[in-house]
Write an enzyme that holds these catalytic residues in place. Structure first.
Site, PDB file in Angstrom:
ATOM      1  N   ASP A  16       0.869  -1.177   0.000  1.00 42.46           N
ATOM      2  CA  ASP A  16       0.000   0.000   0.000  1.00 42.46           C
ATOM      3  C   ASP A  16       0.903   1.224   0.000  1.00 42.46           C
ATOM      4  O   ASP A  16       1.616   1.488   0.979  1.00 42.46           O
ATOM      5  CB  ASP A  16      -0.902  -0.038   1.245  1.00 42.46           C
ATOM      6  CG  ASP A  16      -1.917   1.102   1.258  1.00 42.46           C
ATOM      7  OD1 ASP A  16      -2.026   1.829   0.234  1.00 42.46           O
ATOM      8  OD2 ASP A  16      -2.598   1.266   2.292  1.00 42.46           O
ATOM      9  N   ASP A  63      -1.479  11.945  -2.819  1.00 42.33           N
ATOM     10  CA  ASP A  63      -1.596  13.399  -2.612  1.00 42.33           C
ATOM     11  C   ASP A  63      -2.077  14.048  -3.916  1.00 42.33           C
ATOM     12  O   ASP A  63      -1.489  13.825  -4.979  1.00 42.33           O
ATOM     13  CB  ASP A  63      -0.248  13.990  -2.183  1.00 42.33           C
ATOM     14  CG  ASP A  63       0.048  13.703  -0.711  1.00 42.33           C
ATOM     15  OD1 ASP A  63      -0.844  13.188  -0.001  1.00 42.33           O
ATOM     16  OD2 ASP A  63       1.170  13.992  -0.271  1.00 42.33           O
ATOM     17  N   LYS A  70      -3.403  22.254  -7.524  1.00 43.24           N
ATOM     18  CA  LYS A  70      -3.007  23.451  -8.287  1.00 43.24           C
ATOM     19  C   LYS A  70      -2.150  23.046  -9.484  1.00 43.24           C
ATOM     20  O   LYS A  70      -1.245  22.219  -9.345  1.00 43.24           O
ATOM     21  CB  LYS A  70      -2.200  24.401  -7.392  1.00 43.24           C
ATOM     22  CG  LYS A  70      -3.036  25.048  -6.316  1.00 43.24           C
ATOM     23  CD  LYS A  70      -2.226  26.020  -5.502  1.00 43.24           C
ATOM     24  CE  LYS A  70      -3.105  26.615  -4.414  1.00 43.24           C
ATOM     25  NZ  LYS A  70      -2.361  27.076  -3.263  1.00 43.24           N
ATOM     26  N   ASP A  77      -9.900  11.431  -5.686  1.00 38.19           N
ATOM     27  CA  ASP A  77     -11.104  12.271  -5.717  1.00 38.19           C
ATOM     28  C   ASP A  77     -10.949  13.393  -6.742  1.00 38.19           C
ATOM     29  O   ASP A  77     -11.836  14.216  -6.871  1.00 38.19           O
ATOM     30  CB  ASP A  77     -11.365  12.876  -4.325  1.00 38.19           C
ATOM     31  CG  ASP A  77     -10.248  13.802  -3.896  1.00 38.19           C
ATOM     32  OD1 ASP A  77      -9.063  13.458  -4.098  1.00 38.19           O
ATOM     33  OD2 ASP A  77     -10.548  14.901  -3.385  1.00 38.19           O
ATOM     34  N   PHE A 100      -9.168   8.100   4.208  1.00 38.62           N
ATOM     35  CA  PHE A 100      -9.589   9.168   3.299  1.00 38.62           C
ATOM     36  C   PHE A 100     -10.851   8.781   2.538  1.00 38.62           C
ATOM     37  O   PHE A 100     -11.717   9.616   2.284  1.00 38.62           O
ATOM     38  CB  PHE A 100      -8.447   9.536   2.333  1.00 38.62           C
ATOM     39  CG  PHE A 100      -7.487  10.525   2.929  1.00 38.62           C
ATOM     40  CD1 PHE A 100      -6.614  10.144   3.938  1.00 38.62           C
ATOM     41  CD2 PHE A 100      -7.457  11.847   2.505  1.00 38.62           C
ATOM     42  CE1 PHE A 100      -5.730  11.049   4.508  1.00 38.62           C
ATOM     43  CE2 PHE A 100      -6.580  12.764   3.074  1.00 38.62           C
ATOM     44  CZ  PHE A 100      -5.715  12.369   4.071  1.00 38.62           C
TER      45      PHE A 100
HETATM   46  C1  LIG Z   1      -4.215  11.640   0.936  1.00 40.18           C
HETATM   47  S1  LIG Z   1      -3.322  10.582   1.978  1.00 40.18           S
HETATM   48  C2  LIG Z   1      -4.120   9.002   1.752  1.00 40.18           C
HETATM   49  C3  LIG Z   1      -3.753   8.017   2.831  1.00 40.18           C
HETATM   50  C4  LIG Z   1      -4.396   6.639   2.664  1.00 40.18           C
HETATM   51  N1  LIG Z   1      -3.955   5.993   1.446  1.00 40.18           N
HETATM   52  C5  LIG Z   1      -5.882   6.768   2.686  1.00 40.18           C
HETATM   53  O1  LIG Z   1      -6.508   6.593   1.613  1.00 40.18           O
HETATM   54  O2  LIG Z   1      -6.440   7.008   3.768  1.00 40.18           O
HETATM   55  C6  LIG Z   1      -1.803  10.357   1.090  1.00 40.18           C
HETATM   56  C7  LIG Z   1      -0.771   9.647   1.923  1.00 40.18           C
HETATM   57  O3  LIG Z   1       0.337   9.358   1.098  1.00 40.18           O
HETATM   58  C8  LIG Z   1       1.525   9.763   1.765  1.00 40.18           C
HETATM   59  N2  LIG Z   1       2.460  10.101   0.703  1.00 40.18           N
HETATM   60  C9  LIG Z   1       2.312  11.054  -0.230  1.00 40.18           C
HETATM   61  N3  LIG Z   1       3.336  11.025  -1.094  1.00 40.18           N
HETATM   62  C10 LIG Z   1       4.146  10.018  -0.692  1.00 40.18           C
HETATM   63  C11 LIG Z   1       5.361   9.492  -1.172  1.00 40.18           C
HETATM   64  N4  LIG Z   1       5.958  10.001  -2.253  1.00 40.18           N
HETATM   65  N5  LIG Z   1       5.920   8.463  -0.518  1.00 40.18           N
HETATM   66  C12 LIG Z   1       5.330   7.941   0.592  1.00 40.18           C
HETATM   67  N6  LIG Z   1       4.183   8.399   1.092  1.00 40.18           N
HETATM   68  C13 LIG Z   1       3.583   9.422   0.465  1.00 40.18           C
HETATM   69  C14 LIG Z   1       1.110  10.951   2.595  1.00 40.18           C
HETATM   70  O4  LIG Z   1       2.009  11.194   3.660  1.00 40.18           O
HETATM   71  C15 LIG Z   1      -0.262  10.495   3.073  1.00 40.18           C
HETATM   72  O5  LIG Z   1      -0.186   9.714   4.235  1.00 40.18           O
END
Ligand SMILES: C[S@@+](CC[C@H](N)C(=O)[O-])C[C@H]1O[C@@H](n2cnc3c(N)ncnc32)[C@H](O)[C@@H]1O
Length: 206
Positions: free
Chosen positions: A42, A117, A121, A153, A186
């Site tokens: 994941d 993420d 923008k 989303d 999320f």
């Molecule tokens: C919007 S959250 C979604 C978390 C989870 N997948 C959920 O659906 O509840 C995005 C997650 O990805 C992590 N993340 C974003 N870019 C990342 C990267 N390049 N490497 C590791 N983690 C990353 C962020 O820290 C965050 O915890």
């Protein structure tokens, strides 16, 4: 339950976190999990809700969470330890680095990428994780016929991903109604807000 059994089934938070001995060599997956089993990862696992939900549901499979934020890694490790899940490990690192350099070729059955993420923008779009190179790197680590699940989303991100997929070594598959996945944190939030969720289910082309 006697003390010996209680002790053997306990899992410490520290034991869940995976700290590689060498960050420049592919992981030796046989040493990382207690059982030899198909592996799902994941990417951006957040607080580990999906990962631990899957690990409870499928004890005969292994699950590796990858997350860059320390607080979320701690939450995910805590969840796996409290639930006494021997088939979960969490690695604190950038997903792209793990996919490109740490995970061996043809080692993963399923890659979950739920709500990466969004970087909504336009000037930040180049920070989005899904690119052609990323898809190629994910393809490399998947077993033949392995799967990649993506949800977002963001409508424009979804369209960009579909375009990248159309020139990649993945093909889109229809959703399997029989296959129910635990919701991510999320995902629960977006469902509660009645926000749109765009999903892709991909399989590698041989
Ligand atoms: C919007 S959250 C979604 C978390 C989870 N997948 C959920 O659906 O509840 C995005 C997650 O990805 C992590 N993340 C974003 N870019 C990342 C990267 N390049 N490497 C590791 N983690 C990353 C962020 O820290 C965050 O915890």
């Amino acid at each position: 339950m006697d003390d010996a059994v209680a002790y053997s089934s306990a899992i410490s938070v520290a034991a869940v976190e995976l700290i590689p001995a060498d960050y420049f060599a592919p992981l030796d997956l046989a040493l990382i999990f207690r059982q030899a089993a198909p592996l799902e990862i994941d990417l951006g696992c957040g607080d580990g809700t999906l990962l631990t939900g899957l690990a409870e549901k499928f004890p005969e499979r292994n699950f590796l969470g990858i997350e860059r934020l320390l607080g979320r890694v701690r939450s995910a490790c805590g969840k796996a330890a409290r639930k006494k899940l021997p088939n979960v490990r969490i690695l604190r690192i950038e997903s792209t680095y793990a996919v490109q350099h740490l995970l061996p070729s043809k080692s993963i059955d399923v890659v979950h990428l739920l709500f990466p993420d969004p970087w909504p923008k336009k000037r930040h779009h180049r920070r989005r994780i899904v690119t052609g190179d990323f898809l190629a790197a994910v393809h490399r680590i998947l077993v033949p016929g392995g799967r990649l699940r993506i949800a977002t989303d963001q409508a424009d991100y979804f369209e960009t991903i579909r375009e990248l997929v159309s020139v990649s070594a993945f093909r889109e598959e229809a959703a399997d109604e029989q296959e129910i996945f635990p919701l991510t944190t999320f995902e629960k939030q977006f469902i509660a807000e009645r926000a749109p969720i765009y999903r892709l289910r991909l399989r590698t082309i041989a």
